[in-house]
Design a protein around this motif. Sequence first.
Motif, mmCIF file in Angstrom:
data_model
loop_
_atom_site.group_PDB
_atom_site.id
_atom_site.type_symbol
_atom_site.label_atom_id
_atom_site.label_comp_id
_atom_site.label_asym_id
_atom_site.label_seq_id
_atom_site.Cartn_x
_atom_site.Cartn_y
_atom_site.Cartn_z
ATOM 1 N N ILE A 1 30.135 52.623 123.957
ATOM 2 C CA ILE A 1 31.141 52.972 124.968
ATOM 3 C C ILE A 1 30.712 54.261 125.683
ATOM 4 O O ILE A 1 30.945 54.429 126.883
ATOM 5 C CB ILE A 1 32.539 53.130 124.316
ATOM 6 C CG1 ILE A 1 32.983 51.833 123.639
ATOM 7 C CG2 ILE A 1 33.575 53.558 125.357
ATOM 8 C CD1 ILE A 1 33.209 50.659 124.559
ATOM 9 N N GLU A 2 30.090 55.155 124.952
ATOM 10 C CA GLU A 2 29.590 56.406 125.540
ATOM 11 C C GLU A 2 28.700 56.128 126.765
ATOM 12 O O GLU A 2 28.679 56.905 127.718
ATOM 13 C CB GLU A 2 28.773 57.205 124.511
ATOM 14 C CG GLU A 2 29.605 57.967 123.483
ATOM 15 C CD GLU A 2 30.336 57.055 122.511
ATOM 16 O OE1 GLU A 2 29.914 55.889 122.324
ATOM 17 O OE2 GLU A 2 31.346 57.501 121.950
ATOM 18 N N LYS B 1 28.363 57.457 130.980
ATOM 19 C CA LYS B 1 27.190 58.106 131.596
ATOM 20 C C LYS B 1 26.984 57.690 133.041
ATOM 21 O O LYS B 1 26.637 58.495 133.889
ATOM 22 C CB LYS B 1 25.946 57.832 130.762
ATOM 23 C CG LYS B 1 25.909 58.746 129.547
ATOM 24 C CD LYS B 1 24.621 58.616 128.769
ATOM 25 C CE LYS B 1 24.806 59.154 127.356
ATOM 26 N NZ LYS B 1 24.342 58.205 126.334
ATOM 27 N N GLU B 2 27.168 56.412 133.309
ATOM 28 C CA GLU B 2 27.110 56.023 134.721
ATOM 29 C C GLU B 2 28.084 54.894 135.014
ATOM 30 O O GLU B 2 28.432 54.116 134.147
ATOM 31 C CB GLU B 2 25.680 55.664 135.139
ATOM 32 C CG GLU B 2 25.028 54.586 134.308
ATOM 33 C CD GLU B 2 23.634 54.246 134.859
ATOM 34 O OE1 GLU B 2 23.443 54.385 136.075
ATOM 35 O OE2 GLU B 2 22.772 53.837 134.083
ATOM 36 N N PRO B 3 28.549 54.855 136.274
ATOM 37 C CA PRO B 3 29.566 53.863 136.627
ATOM 38 C C PRO B 3 28.939 52.484 136.761
ATOM 39 O O PRO B 3 27.756 52.362 137.081
ATOM 40 C CB PRO B 3 30.065 54.347 137.977
ATOM 41 C CG PRO B 3 28.928 55.102 138.556
ATOM 42 C CD PRO B 3 28.158 55.676 137.420
ATOM 43 N N GLY B 4 29.736 51.454 136.511
ATOM 44 C CA GLY B 4 29.255 50.088 136.711
ATOM 45 C C GLY B 4 28.983 49.791 138.177
ATOM 46 O O GLY B 4 29.375 50.561 139.065
ATOM 47 N N GLY C 1 37.422 40.648 120.894
ATOM 48 C CA GLY C 1 36.312 41.486 121.323
ATOM 49 C C GLY C 1 35.980 41.267 122.772
ATOM 50 O O GLY C 1 36.669 40.529 123.487
ATOM 51 N N VAL C 2 34.940 41.955 123.199
ATOM 52 C CA VAL C 2 34.477 41.771 124.568
ATOM 53 C C VAL C 2 32.958 41.915 124.586
ATOM 54 O O VAL C 2 32.397 42.774 123.898
ATOM 55 C CB VAL C 2 35.153 42.767 125.535
ATOM 56 C CG1 VAL C 2 34.847 44.203 125.152
ATOM 57 C CG2 VAL C 2 34.741 42.496 126.972
ATOM 58 N N ALA C 3 32.304 41.020 125.350
ATOM 59 C CA ALA C 3 30.854 41.076 125.502
ATOM 60 C C ALA C 3 30.571 41.564 126.913
ATOM 61 O O ALA C 3 31.167 41.073 127.881
ATOM 62 C CB ALA C 3 30.260 39.700 125.284
ATOM 63 N N ILE C 4 29.697 42.572 127.022
ATOM 64 C CA ILE C 4 29.506 43.232 128.321
ATOM 65 C C ILE C 4 28.022 43.333 128.663
ATOM 66 O O ILE C 4 27.219 43.726 127.819
ATOM 67 C CB ILE C 4 30.103 44.666 128.279
ATOM 68 C CG1 ILE C 4 31.583 44.619 127.882
ATOM 69 C CG2 ILE C 4 29.921 45.362 129.622
ATOM 70 C CD1 ILE C 4 32.169 45.980 127.561
ATOM 71 N N ALA C 5 27.698 42.994 129.903
ATOM 72 C CA ALA C 5 26.324 43.192 130.381
ATOM 73 C C ALA C 5 26.174 44.647 130.797
ATOM 74 O O ALA C 5 27.149 45.302 131.176
ATOM 75 C CB ALA C 5 26.056 42.278 131.566
ATOM 76 N N LYS C 6 24.955 45.152 130.760
ATOM 77 C CA LYS C 6 24.718 46.575 130.998
ATOM 78 C C LYS C 6 25.277 47.039 132.353
ATOM 79 O O LYS C 6 25.884 48.102 132.447
ATOM 80 C CB LYS C 6 23.217 46.854 130.922
ATOM 81 C CG LYS C 6 22.881 48.331 130.833
ATOM 82 C CD LYS C 6 21.414 48.556 130.549
ATOM 83 C CE LYS C 6 21.092 50.045 130.391
ATOM 84 N NZ LYS C 6 21.655 50.905 131.425
ATOM 85 N N ASP C 7 25.094 46.242 133.406
ATOM 86 C CA ASP C 7 25.589 46.680 134.720
ATOM 87 C C ASP C 7 27.065 46.333 134.935
ATOM 88 O O ASP C 7 27.614 46.593 136.000
ATOM 89 C CB ASP C 7 24.727 46.093 135.847
ATOM 90 C CG ASP C 7 24.854 44.566 135.940
ATOM 91 O OD1 ASP C 7 25.606 43.972 135.127
ATOM 92 O OD2 ASP C 7 24.199 43.976 136.817
#
Lengths: 350, 350
Positions: free
Chosen positions: B3-4, B8-11, B103-109
């Motif tokens: 989550i950190e 660090k940067e916005p999506g 839960g939730v699965a998230i891509a980096k961008d």
Amino acid sequence: MRIEDLIKEPGEWLRGTGPEGDIVISSRIRLARNVQGFPFLTRADAKERARVEAFIRGKLEGNRTVPKLHYFPLAELSAVDRLVLVERHLISREHATSEQNAGVAIAKDECVSVMVNEEDHLRIQVIRSGFLAAETWDQASQVDDAIGKKVPFSFHPEFGFLTACPTNVGTGMRISVLLHLPALVLTKQIEKVFHALGRITFTVRGLYGEGTQASGDFYQISNQVTLGKAEQDLVQDMRNVVPEIVRFERTWRKRLMDENRRKLEDRIWRAWAVLRHARWITSEETLEYLSFVRLGVHLGVLQGVELGTVNELFVFSQPGHLQKTMNRALEAGDRDAARADWIRKRLGAE
Amino acid sequence: MRIEDLIKEPGEWLRGTGPEGDIVISSRIRLARNVQGFPFLTRADAKERARVEAFIRGKLEGNRTVPKLHYFPLAELSAVDRLVLVERHLISREHATSEQNAGVAIAKDECVSVMVNEEDHLRIQVIRSGFLAAETWDQASQVDDAIGKKVPFSFHPEFGFLTACPTNVGTGMRISVLLHLPALVLTKQIEKVFHALGRITFTVRGLYGEGTQASGDFYQISNQVTLGKAEQDLVQDMRNVVPEIVRFERTWRKRLMDENRRKLEDRIWRAWAVLRHARWITSEETLEYLSFVRLGVHLGVLQGVELGTVNELFVFSQPGHLQKTMNRALEAGDRDAARADWIRKRLGAE
């Protein structure tokens, strides 16, 4: 000396350099005087008014025992020029509406001025920066003596100086102190002060005298009982009362900083920010924000801000000064835009 | 991925770089899907929920045909972490309260994400910056196909995709566009937009979805009629409607600049000033001022201000992001102070 010169630099009382300058803006004494052998203005016709004016003007202009005074016949001044004089506390609002045979004599530093043919033939005023009740009285007394040597004042051995309105008979003196009391306003303690002052025959007014509302947390307190009290007593009353109010305001400033510092700082910084960025601002809003900025400078919250500039802005953002500075008449709406532009420029902001 | 990292940067969707980015913040499609052979969540017990989660997680994590997804079990996340996900539009407010087997699965961008065990077994989401209805649909469709290859979706030949709530049956799709409409709000034209949208079965919501109030002049419009309409029709509806609203907002922005420029500039500059100087500011006030700043950047009133920074601030000034950035839990009052400090720092101000 011209009205334009007043715009170039602020008078002494506007500098905020006097004693207790964090709270006391100015100390002022005015003396109501009339000339023997001329009728009171309440009973004078235009011709008699003209004779009074000519007589006094001659005595003032040639008088070398007072600071050099420059005489302005009001009839020769535009509406904006008169407004400048009102905002500068050099003439009253009432005097500004006089059409004929009225004027004001002003010393370069503005500490001494004399309204001619206001309610009385002469209204001598001494105004000084900060709390200087005794010094202001000494100076007023000297000016009074000097003028009195050339002008025979109406004086009654039993009643004292005679004036057009009976409330001024006696010393003909009013002493006023202009105070900046933002902490007492914020903490709603100000009513207590008014209540206490009312009991000892002091009156409280706004920034621009009788009938005006206090704005930007400025209050003018005066003692107007003139009959049966010596000048020294009136001065002493003020010297008893003002330090109490100053102490009270300081106590509450400290309490606010101790107990609610973050929110107080927020108000101060927002006020500063808006003044430096607004594109449209009314005179009332300007006073409100300047009040917080002034407080912020004295509390050390705003650093590197010139107090002189802030003090000046209180008067220079008023309609008369603004129009005179812009060198053109401005409708109310345009004035709010011009004011915002001018304040930003003056504060060196975007 | 942690989550950190989100802090660090916005999506991608937060960058404001997409088409019609002056008005359209983001385009978003979500698809409701369920897995054959498992009961709907409305009828599932904890054990069954756990089996569903494990099954989907396995299929998502190993899937090489979609962007690499990182799975976060919600039970392992703090309340602040979940709030960050809500503010980032990666999970719903309801999902944030799920305690177990969710839960939730998230891509980096962040363009692709999948909520697991929210109302349905899967909620696939694609979100993109600006107005990209067709492209967002293409991408959502690809992700849907790729996941569908591994996960057998509940599908009925006549009704389409089956969902826990009957309103989603059919395509299971919702398409939403997040719009910034400050001129329509200022000129009170916004009600007309709502009225017109209501007639064509679009719904209007606030910045954070169902039941939330529009704040900072942001409105999310969605088409939720899923039964009896093909996905392409829903996308086309949005492509018909949004350009109209965009044109309407632009017209009123221009009118405001033509007819009321000075006052509009004043609002913009004051908003900018307060954000850069406040010491105490609520989340609502922040949104309100950021909205004016964003408008000001697009109108060219505020120059040299990074639009990316402004767009980021909308989300980073929210309670979750703020606490995560500060790395500590903050009570509401402390949050308002911390927010003010953080915004000033981010804007490089005093």
